[in-house]
Design a protein around this motif. Structure first.
Motif, PDB file in Angstrom:
ATOM      1  N   GLU A  15     -10.621  70.083 104.552  1.00 49.54           N
ATOM      2  CA  GLU A  15      -9.408  69.614 103.872  1.00 49.54           C
ATOM      3  C   GLU A  15      -8.570  70.790 103.383  1.00 49.54           C
ATOM      4  O   GLU A  15      -7.348  70.815 103.541  1.00 49.54           O
ATOM      5  CB  GLU A  15      -9.782  68.708 102.698  1.00 49.54           C
ATOM      6  CG  GLU A  15      -8.568  68.104 102.014  1.00 49.54           C
ATOM      7  CD  GLU A  15      -8.943  67.155 100.885  1.00 49.54           C
ATOM      8  OE1 GLU A  15      -8.026  66.684 100.187  1.00 49.54           O
ATOM      9  OE2 GLU A  15     -10.155  66.904 100.678  1.00 49.54           O
ATOM     10  N   LEU A  16      -9.250  71.798 102.777  1.00 51.29           N
ATOM     11  CA  LEU A  16      -8.519  72.960 102.280  1.00 51.29           C
ATOM     12  C   LEU A  16      -7.942  73.790 103.421  1.00 51.29           C
ATOM     13  O   LEU A  16      -6.892  74.421 103.275  1.00 51.29           O
ATOM     14  CB  LEU A  16      -9.442  73.837 101.423  1.00 51.29           C
ATOM     15  CG  LEU A  16      -9.716  73.342 100.002  1.00 51.29           C
ATOM     16  CD1 LEU A  16     -10.737  74.224  99.313  1.00 51.29           C
ATOM     17  CD2 LEU A  16      -8.422  73.292  99.190  1.00 51.29           C
ATOM     18  N   VAL A  53      -5.974  78.140  99.644  1.00 48.03           N
ATOM     19  CA  VAL A  53      -5.707  78.142  98.201  1.00 48.03           C
ATOM     20  C   VAL A  53      -5.330  76.717  97.781  1.00 48.03           C
ATOM     21  O   VAL A  53      -4.379  76.148  98.323  1.00 48.03           O
ATOM     22  CB  VAL A  53      -4.566  79.115  97.851  1.00 48.03           C
ATOM     23  CG1 VAL A  53      -4.358  79.156  96.340  1.00 48.03           C
ATOM     24  CG2 VAL A  53      -4.838  80.502  98.408  1.00 48.03           C
ATOM     25  N   PRO A  54      -6.042  76.117  96.819  1.00 50.39           N
ATOM     26  CA  PRO A  54      -5.704  74.751  96.393  1.00 50.39           C
ATOM     27  C   PRO A  54      -4.264  74.693  95.883  1.00 50.39           C
ATOM     28  O   PRO A  54      -3.806  75.590  95.177  1.00 50.39           O
ATOM     29  CB  PRO A  54      -6.700  74.482  95.247  1.00 50.39           C
ATOM     30  CG  PRO A  54      -7.841  75.417  95.508  1.00 50.39           C
ATOM     31  CD  PRO A  54      -7.215  76.646  96.111  1.00 50.39           C
ATOM     32  N   GLU A  85       2.610  74.598  97.123  1.00 52.15           N
ATOM     33  CA  GLU A  85       2.541  73.219  97.633  1.00 52.15           C
ATOM     34  C   GLU A  85       1.456  73.129  98.702  1.00 52.15           C
ATOM     35  O   GLU A  85       0.896  74.142  99.136  1.00 52.15           O
ATOM     36  CB  GLU A  85       3.893  72.819  98.247  1.00 52.15           C
ATOM     37  CG  GLU A  85       5.090  72.989  97.321  1.00 52.15           C
ATOM     38  CD  GLU A  85       5.132  71.969  96.209  1.00 52.15           C
ATOM     39  OE1 GLU A  85       4.338  70.990  96.258  1.00 52.15           O
ATOM     40  OE2 GLU A  85       5.954  72.141  95.273  1.00 52.15           O
ATOM     41  N   GLN A  86       1.159  71.903  99.149  1.00 47.79           N
ATOM     42  CA  GLN A  86       0.208  71.708 100.251  1.00 47.79           C
ATOM     43  C   GLN A  86       0.708  72.440 101.495  1.00 47.79           C
ATOM     44  O   GLN A  86       1.905  72.384 101.824  1.00 47.79           O
ATOM     45  CB  GLN A  86       0.059  70.214 100.566  1.00 47.79           C
ATOM     46  CG  GLN A  86      -0.870  69.487  99.623  1.00 47.79           C
ATOM     47  CD  GLN A  86      -1.242  68.102 100.151  1.00 47.79           C
ATOM     48  OE1 GLN A  86      -0.948  67.751 101.298  1.00 47.79           O
ATOM     49  NE2 GLN A  86      -1.892  67.312  99.316  1.00 47.79           N
ATOM     50  N   PRO A 127     -12.052  81.378  96.395  1.00 52.41           N
ATOM     51  CA  PRO A 127     -13.382  81.010  95.874  1.00 52.41           C
ATOM     52  C   PRO A 127     -13.315  79.691  95.098  1.00 52.41           C
ATOM     53  O   PRO A 127     -13.106  79.671  93.892  1.00 52.41           O
ATOM     54  CB  PRO A 127     -13.757  82.186  94.971  1.00 52.41           C
ATOM     55  CG  PRO A 127     -12.509  82.920  94.698  1.00 52.41           C
ATOM     56  CD  PRO A 127     -11.490  82.556  95.712  1.00 52.41           C
ATOM     57  N   TYR A 128     -13.491  78.605  95.813  1.00 51.82           N
ATOM     58  CA  TYR A 128     -13.271  77.268  95.262  1.00 51.82           C
ATOM     59  C   TYR A 128     -14.148  76.981  94.053  1.00 51.82           C
ATOM     60  O   TYR A 128     -13.762  76.239  93.152  1.00 51.82           O
ATOM     61  CB  TYR A 128     -13.525  76.216  96.355  1.00 51.82           C
ATOM     62  CG  TYR A 128     -13.185  74.815  95.936  1.00 51.82           C
ATOM     63  CD1 TYR A 128     -11.859  74.378  95.948  1.00 51.82           C
ATOM     64  CD2 TYR A 128     -14.171  73.925  95.514  1.00 51.82           C
ATOM     65  CE1 TYR A 128     -11.530  73.094  95.545  1.00 51.82           C
ATOM     66  CE2 TYR A 128     -13.851  72.642  95.109  1.00 51.82           C
ATOM     67  CZ  TYR A 128     -12.533  72.236  95.130  1.00 51.82           C
ATOM     68  OH  TYR A 128     -12.212  70.956  94.721  1.00 51.82           O
ATOM     69  N   GLU A 129     -15.350  77.570  94.005  1.00 52.97           N
ATOM     70  CA  GLU A 129     -16.272  77.286  92.902  1.00 52.97           C
ATOM     71  C   GLU A 129     -15.728  77.764  91.556  1.00 52.97           C
ATOM     72  O   GLU A 129     -16.210  77.350  90.502  1.00 52.97           O
ATOM     73  CB  GLU A 129     -17.648  77.907  93.168  1.00 52.97           C
ATOM     74  CG  GLU A 129     -17.708  79.421  93.151  1.00 52.97           C
ATOM     75  CD  GLU A 129     -17.201  80.067  94.431  1.00 52.97           C
ATOM     76  OE1 GLU A 129     -17.157  81.312  94.478  1.00 52.97           O
ATOM     77  OE2 GLU A 129     -16.856  79.333  95.391  1.00 52.97           O
ATOM     78  N   SER A 130     -14.715  78.639  91.588  1.00 55.65           N
ATOM     79  CA  SER A 130     -14.133  79.127  90.332  1.00 55.65           C
ATOM     80  C   SER A 130     -12.896  78.334  89.911  1.00 55.65           C
ATOM     81  O   SER A 130     -12.302  78.612  88.874  1.00 55.65           O
ATOM     82  CB  SER A 130     -13.739  80.602  90.475  1.00 55.65           C
ATOM     83  OG  SER A 130     -12.636  80.732  91.370  1.00 55.65           O
ATOM     84  N   LEU A 131     -12.510  77.332  90.719  1.00 53.81           N
ATOM     85  CA  LEU A 131     -11.267  76.606  90.456  1.00 53.81           C
ATOM     86  C   LEU A 131     -11.317  75.858  89.130  1.00 53.81           C
ATOM     87  O   LEU A 131     -10.338  75.836  88.386  1.00 53.81           O
ATOM     88  CB  LEU A 131     -10.983  75.624  91.601  1.00 53.81           C
ATOM     89  CG  LEU A 131      -9.694  74.797  91.451  1.00 53.81           C
ATOM     90  CD1 LEU A 131      -8.465  75.699  91.430  1.00 53.81           C
ATOM     91  CD2 LEU A 131      -9.584  73.777  92.578  1.00 53.81           C
TER      92      LEU A 131
END
Length: 391
Positions: A15-16, A53-54, A85-86, A127-131
């Motif tokens: 998805e990301l 990047v989210p 943005e997305q 690093p998604y775990e830090s979001l």
């Protein structure tokens, strides 16, 4: 820049990959310290940016190795708040002359999109775990907040360029301003300081923080009213809100977060000063808290996450000289934890007080120095001694 060792859920990664934004930054010298949000790395030879990047608000920051390129030494930190943005694509370049990251044109970025696949091996994954940690620090900051507060130049500098207000290179220029000549001996430290030219930040580099009211009471206030408004800062807080965020209480929370991020991640001391000033108003505005309990419930949440992000000894050197934070929070707890407070707010305040008492070993029961007689500034003609009160 190395990717995190924590494996991401395959569905989330997919998805990301398709919906996440991409930051392409070309020409960053090897060894530069580069970061996004609460993460930072040392740039390697293959670095070209960050992918996946989210969407949302992010803070990109960097420190150059300096023109001398001394091993292990980095220059002052610079930062840029971004709203992505997305599937957004932002292209930036390293300016070797200014040692800054500057944005490319939208057209150039769109042309790059066709070649983005070729760049993929050179892009590090966010690093998604830090979001979650980042969102807890920036949850109220929106695109509008960035547009309102970020400097006109677009970059936040920990040590911005300063310029003399006036040149005054000649003796006659200094004489005009009643300043001592350069070639005479200084008789005191004060005189020596007076010889230094008055400096100002280069136009466009100032963070556009809200101006804190200089007067804590309304015009034509009586001595009793001046004393009251100097103890309960609700009037001053109301003035700040009406001037800067009419009908938008969340924007005050956004600036509280924005200033803290500038300090914590951007190394901008001015950010700490603004955070401290806003906090001082909020923690000494009892009447305002009674009128807006929902705002104060959010204030506690913001403070909880901010204080959870810093080491236990973080405030020792900065604040403990005058115990600003403990004394200010003590004022806040004195009315939020009282039986007269909104029940939901009181419950949250009691839990927050217990949490930071345990975490930082701060004592909120000791009588604060603020309980000494309060002297307030009066309009011309009023006598100071009539307004000394204990509180």
């Amino acid at each position: 820049m190395e990717s995190s060792s924590t494996e991401m859920d395959p569905e989330l990664a997919k998805e990301l990959f398709f919906k996440g934004a991409t930051l392409v930054i070309l020409g960053v010298p090897e060894g530069t310290e580069f970061g996004i949000d609460s993460n930072s790395w040392q740039v390697g030879p293959r670095f070209r940016g960050v992918k996946m990047v989210p969407p949302g608000v992010h803070f990109m920051h960097y420190s150059s190795t300096g023109k001398g390129g001394s091993q292990g030494e980095t220059g002052p930190r610079s930062g840029i708040f971004l709203h992505l943005e997305q599937s957004d694509l932002r292209l930036m370049h390293w300016d070797p002359q200014a040692e800054e990251i500057i944005p490319a044109s939208t057209d150039e970025a769109e042309r790059l999109r066709e070649k983005l696949q070729d760049l993929d091996p050179f892009l590090g994954p966010y690093p998604y775990e830090s979001l979650r940690r980042w969102v807890s620090l920036s949850s109220h900051i929106k695109k509008e907040t960035i547009e309102r507060l970020q400097p006109v130049c677009g970059t936040i500098f920990s040590f911005p360029e300063v310029l003399p207000v006036e040149e005054m290179t000649h003796t006659e220029d200094r004489a005009k301003h009643n300043l001592p000549r350069y070639d005479t001996e200084c008789q005191s430290y004060k005189e020596g300081m007076a010889r230094l030219p008055q400096m100002k930040q280069r136009d466009g580099t100032e963070i556009r923080f809200s101006q804190i009211p200089s007067k804590m009471y309304p015009e034509n206030a009586s001595p009793a009213q001046i004393t009251q408004h100097s103890m309960d800062l609700s009037y001053a807080l109301g003035q700040l809100m009406d001037t800067n965020y009419p009908g938008k209480h969340h924007e005050l929370l956004a600036e509280l977060q924005f200033s803290f991020v500038c300090f914590l991640l951007g190394n901008v001391y001015e950010g700490f000063e603004q955070w401290k000033s806003l906090l001082n108003l909020l923690c000494r505005a009892e009447t305002f808290s009674q009128q807006h309990p929902e705002l104060y419930i959010n204030v506690i949440s913001v403070l909880y996450h901010q204080l959870s992000q810093v080491p236990k000894d973080f405030f020792i050197d900065i604040v403990s000289q005058n115990n600003f934070l403990t004394n200010t929070l003590q004022q806040l707890f004195s009315f939020l934890c009282s039986p007269q407070a909104d029940p939901a707010l009181r419950k949250k305040a009691i839990r927050f007080k217990a949490h930071i008492t345990k975490r930082f070993q701060w004592d909120f029961e000791e009588e604060p120095p603020d309980c000494e007689p309060l002297i307030v500034d009066l309009p011309e003609g009023w006598e100071h001694q009539d307004t000394s009160v204990s509180h």
